[in-house]
Design a protein around this motif. Sequence first.
Motif, short mmCIF file in Angstrom:
data_model
loop_
_atom_site.label_atom_id
_atom_site.label_comp_id
_atom_site.label_asym_id
_atom_site.label_seq_id
_atom_site.Cartn_x
_atom_site.Cartn_y
_atom_site.Cartn_z
N ASP A 112 -3.03 3.02 1.93
CA ASP A 112 -2.50 3.33 3.25
C ASP A 112 -0.99 3.58 3.23
O ASP A 112 -0.37 3.76 4.28
CB ASP A 112 -2.83 2.22 4.25
N ALA A 113 -0.38 3.54 2.04
CA ALA A 113 1.06 3.81 1.94
C ALA A 113 1.30 5.31 2.05
O ALA A 113 0.65 6.11 1.37
CB ALA A 113 1.61 3.29 0.62
N ASP A 114 2.23 5.69 2.89
CA ASP A 114 2.51 7.10 3.10
C ASP A 114 4.01 7.29 3.28
O ASP A 114 4.73 6.36 3.68
CB ASP A 114 1.77 7.62 4.35
N GLY A 115 4.49 8.47 2.98
CA GLY A 115 5.90 8.79 3.20
C GLY A 115 6.76 8.53 1.99
O GLY A 115 7.26 9.46 1.35
N TRP A 116 6.92 7.26 1.62
CA TRP A 116 7.79 6.95 0.49
C TRP A 116 7.61 5.51 0.06
O TRP A 116 7.14 4.66 0.83
CB TRP A 116 9.26 7.19 0.83
N VAL A 117 7.99 5.24 -1.16
CA VAL A 117 8.18 3.88 -1.66
C VAL A 117 9.49 3.86 -2.43
O VAL A 117 9.97 4.89 -2.91
CB VAL A 117 7.02 3.40 -2.57
N ALA A 118 10.09 2.68 -2.52
CA ALA A 118 11.33 2.52 -3.28
C ALA A 118 11.33 1.13 -3.89
O ALA A 118 10.50 0.27 -3.54
CB ALA A 118 12.56 2.72 -2.38
N LEU A 119 12.26 0.90 -4.77
CA LEU A 119 12.29 -0.34 -5.53
C LEU A 119 13.61 -1.07 -5.32
O LEU A 119 14.68 -0.45 -5.31
CB LEU A 119 12.11 -0.04 -7.02
#
Length: 768
Positions: free
Chosen positions: A727-734
Amino acid sequence: MNGRFSMLSRPVWVGLALGLLAASAQAQVSVTRGATPIPDGEATAAEDITVANDHLAFSIAVASQPPWGVPRGTLVDLAAVKGGKIDLDRIAFADFIPNNWSAWPNDGKTIRVVERSPERAVIEIARNFGEAMVTTTYTLEAGSDRVHLETTLDNRGDTPLKKLRSGFTLWPDTGYRFGVPGLGGAKETPADDALTDRFVGYDRDWAIALHAPYFDRINYGGRDLYLEHSLAPGESRTFEGWLQVVPEGDLAPVVANEIARKGLASGHVAGTLEGRDGGVPASGLVMVEKAGSPYAWTLADDKGHFAIDLPVGDYALYATGEGYANSDRVEVSLAKGAQRSLTFDDLAGPGTLSLDVAETGSGTPRDARITIEEGHQPPVEFLGKQTFFTRLDPVGHAELSLAPGDYRLAVNAGAGFTARSQTLAVSLDAGQTLERDVGIERLAEPNQRHWYGADLHHHANMLEGVTPPEMVVRAQLATDLDLTFVSDHDSTANLDTMATLSKQRGVPFIPSVEISPSWGHMNPFPIALDSQLQVDPGTADVQTIIADARRMGAEVVPTNHPYNGYGYLGNLAEDKVPGGFTPAFDLVELNAEVDNARTLESVHRFWDQGLQMYLTAGTDTHDVWNQLTGRMRMMAHVPGELSVDGFARALKDGHAYATQGPLLFPVERLFGDTLRLAGDAEGHWSVKVQAVDGLAEARLIGRGGKVLETRQLDGHETTLDFTIPGDADGWVALEVDDADGDTAWSDPLWIRRPVKADYVLDETESES
């Protein structure tokens, strides 16, 4: 020009224009119009005003551009007059600020010469602060070493002005700073523990004191002396202060002024000082402490004699000199009219520590920053530094002149990023030359993975910056940065020198300029070495300024410290930005000098909207001896040979991260890349992480800044394999923390989930 200007006749001034005055004319007060005769002064327009007597000269920028977007009508030049000659300008700015360093909405001013006579000059400047009016009078009397300042802040609007921080400020553009006694080294603090009411800028041959009896808090180490207050509609408040100019770095006249101004009972201390060899130490002085804090000092003459008046009270005094150890302290209790005589006759002179810093194993010389952690630290900065840097040539070598004694030195050659800080203990005798080698063990090599670092907000010696270009290069190399960088306020004067010094060391140089309107600073880069800012940051709108930055050649335009008083996003939210919102910024700065929480929240919102506005990072260093260059930096991935253009493009493409220590190495997809996932499919992302100070925690961040997963870490290096939820959408970052609490923040990995599977052409359709 808005408002009115009283036409000034030309007094006897020809000598001042050449830097000289006849003694008889100089004892009187003179007022002139035109380019200032103060050497290195910034008031250069025909309408500007200069006032002088036999002690000092100051100039008001009526038409010249003041620094930092402050409205015209500001005191920008201030100098001592010595032996009939005007000394160099020593300030960037010394005037009234209505509400800290926030945006100053202004559309008019009036200038009036209230009085001009041989005995006294009074200049009145009125400027609006939105719907409020700021009216300041500057008064100089014949024979006085002080400019009297009086400002009335009048709320003429219908809205209350709440929690203003108003007051006079003194920003030297050279030398050193002696903060308000009793407040220590605090950058910003209430003034409850202040022992007196002044701040001093100084060097060995001048001192300027700002006396401000009204203040209840400080900012920037005392350069800003504020009162926190509110003004109801129709209410006004008046502030009084003085700018005192002393022709040498002696605070005895400053204390004498306090005694006279406040009507204090006082006593007198005098005596002599000398070294063990019977000679007078260079720059010998006597330091005065009160309640355990430095309070003042007085210089000894060439025969070692000193004298100072002090308010009644208890003090500790000791003698010292350039390279000399401090004498023993003498406790002195002064009553009204008391006379005390002191002799300091056992001052021990300097020795020399010769250092060579190199990698363990290979023996490759390394640039380094050396700091005294324990041992003698000069109480007055013109007596010597507590921070040193290795030379540009030969690499890794430093010669330190130190007072005799025992020392513990910290040697930083990429400490916290690619190596650990090393400690060196030495004992040095007077006259001794001691040679030592320091080995640096390299623990990380990001360059081998094509990751390179730069401190992307750094000043040299324009305006309030005090670091010569050579020292900027030495400081940036000492903390193991791969590119050099400078961004002086509204000035490109240091670009050629920085480029030459960097080329000599074979290091790419990123030229920049910090364009400094009061509502939002920005430092576009890289710009052409010979470029000049054409817009006026004090009057231009944001679109015009960014267009001028592009004209200068900028690949990227960051918005600096977006939420401090002169940050773009903060002032945008308060509708104080001429031109309003623009998506033309490329980068948003994480700044080592501020709390970045609001900045990160805004960046996450930009990413939620799909805006490719990425991170930049820098320290905002102005003084490399008292601030740590590179403690926050930007790491960018540049395939192939490192170049300035390649580095800037990597930032613009999001192939980068900001860090205070941890190092990040994406395995498959770089930050800024796009991972396409069908429907609610999960994704995978691997990032190697490393921290020379030990790893502590990693967080996978997603839309809205939500933490999707947290990993507790240990050791110094690991590979993080993340599963990206369906369900993660758009972006991820660390985000990664090391064991010292230092953090790295990545640009995003974009997540795209097409509504339906991509349409694939069959062979026939491809041919057609």
